[in-house]
Design a protein around this motif. Structure first.
Motif, mmCIF file in Angstrom:
data_model
loop_
_atom_site.group_PDB
_atom_site.id
_atom_site.type_symbol
_atom_site.label_atom_id
_atom_site.label_comp_id
_atom_site.label_asym_id
_atom_site.label_seq_id
_atom_site.Cartn_x
_atom_site.Cartn_y
_atom_site.Cartn_z
ATOM 1 N N THR A 1 15.532 65.061 -62.566
ATOM 2 C CA THR A 1 16.190 63.771 -62.297
ATOM 3 C C THR A 1 15.418 63.004 -61.214
ATOM 4 N N LYS B 1 22.940 58.503 -57.380
ATOM 5 C CA LYS B 1 23.470 58.963 -58.671
ATOM 6 C C LYS B 1 23.830 60.430 -58.588
ATOM 7 N N THR C 1 20.296 53.225 -54.188
ATOM 8 C CA THR C 1 21.293 53.664 -55.176
ATOM 9 C C THR C 1 21.454 55.186 -55.082
ATOM 10 N N ARG D 1 8.806 53.784 -53.547
ATOM 11 C CA ARG D 1 10.145 54.350 -53.714
ATOM 12 C C ARG D 1 10.289 55.695 -52.996
ATOM 13 N N LYS E 1 12.385 61.555 -62.850
ATOM 14 C CA LYS E 1 12.760 60.438 -63.726
ATOM 15 C C LYS E 1 13.067 59.179 -62.897
ATOM 16 N N GLU E 2 13.863 59.359 -61.844
ATOM 17 C CA GLU E 2 14.271 58.210 -61.026
ATOM 18 C C GLU E 2 13.101 57.613 -60.234
ATOM 19 N N SER E 3 12.051 58.401 -60.042
ATOM 20 C CA SER E 3 10.892 57.898 -59.286
ATOM 21 C C SER E 3 10.106 56.869 -60.085
ATOM 22 N N LYS E 4 10.280 56.915 -61.427
ATOM 23 C CA LYS E 4 9.514 56.023 -62.336
ATOM 24 C C LYS E 4 8.007 56.206 -62.128
ATOM 25 N N VAL F 1 17.798 56.809 -54.483
ATOM 26 C CA VAL F 1 16.555 56.041 -54.606
ATOM 27 C C VAL F 1 16.636 54.892 -53.622
ATOM 28 N N ILE G 1 12.651 58.980 -52.997
ATOM 29 C CA ILE G 1 13.637 59.653 -53.861
ATOM 30 C C ILE G 1 14.056 60.942 -53.177
#
Ligand SMILES: C[S@@+](CC[C@H](N)C(=O)[O-])C[C@H]1O[C@@H](n2cnc3c(N)ncnc32)[C@H](O)[C@@H]1O
Length: 238
Positions: free
Chosen positions: A32, A223, A221, A141, A35-38, A235, A143
């Motif tokens: 996750t 999650k 954000t 970013r 993924k959230e790091s893009k 993030v 994370i």
């Protein structure tokens, strides 16, 4: 004064991949975070508290990025060094013995700074959050994947104890069912450390979010990890 957390990880290092490394929830957390790091091709990533490299390796599986991985446990880094050699990843990963409390990278160095289940070990968390923002490039970013559990307060506070036991009930069931008795024993030990605030303490994601805001991050954000409410992924953008 002896560093309790350092000794603890020194003793855990050899068993790490065979205990927490066997828990599916842990892999879900790492995936996750990635993924959230893009993360994308060419990104420069910093992994704080890399341990045996589980998160770093997931970043490299996702994109052709390069990762700088730091940890303040020589034993953890030695295990990671062997993996890097075996997997022929010397060109993609730079590992360094460095403490999260005194990060020394230049300003605007990284596209992504990521950290999983490490930063709660810091007693004084804000200076590191501030430093993370500084070493990120503009638009970079941060994370964070960690436990959403506030262990601050008096050890004799029964409400506090019940809060921690709520998390441990779920975590220990997973440890036993997915990792077996050895994993259970290790995570049980881990649990006692959290209950007694033994050399460190965890905070809630509400508190992490406030620290990021204070440090000047935007678009913050949080999650939850699907199917395991005690772990969250934050993030924050520079
Ligand atoms: C629970 S492990 C997590 C390892 C990896 N990130 C993962 O998710 O599998 C925590 C790691 O943080 C490291 N660590 C703890 N305190 C640290 C600090 N102040 N600076 C750097 N590393 C630290 C430990 O040595 C250990 O390798």
């Amino acid at each position: 004064m002896k560093d309790i957390t350092k000794t603890w990880f020194k003793n855990w290092s050899n068993e790490y991949d065979n205990t927490l490394g066997k828990v599916k929830r842990h892999h879900k957390l790492l995936e996750t975070v990635v993924k959230e790091s893009k993360v994308k091709r060419g990104d420069k990533v910093l992994d704080i508290g890399c341990g045996t490299g589980l998160l770093t390796l997931k970043f490299l599986q996702k994109a052709a990025c390069s990762v700088t991985a730091i940890d303040n446990s020589k034993d953890m880094l030695m295990l990671f060094k062997d993996k890097i050699k075996k997997l022929h990843l010397k060109d993609k990963i730079t590992y360094k013995f460095e403490d999260a409390a005194s990060i020394r990278f230049a300003k605007n160095s990284f596209d992504i700074v990521a950290s999983t289940v490490t930063l709660h070990h810091l007693k004084n968390k804000y200076p590191t959050i501030k430093k993370i923002r500084e070493i990120l490039k503009p638009g970079g970013r941060f994370i964070l994947g960690d436990i959403d559990m506030d262990t601050t307060g008096k050890l004799t506070d029964t409400k506090r104890l019940l809060r921690i036991l709520g998390y441990l009930k779920d975590e220990l069931v997973l440890a036993l069912s997915e990792g077996g008795v050895e994993t259970f024993k290790r995570m049980y030990d881990n649990g006692k450390k959290h209950i007694l605030n033994d050399g460190e303490y965890c905070i809630s994601f509400k508190q992490w979010k406030a620290l990021c805001k204070k440090a000047g991050f935007s678009k913050i954000t949080v999650k939850p990890l699907p199917d395991f409410k005690w772990f969250k992924v934050l993030v924050a953008v520079k």
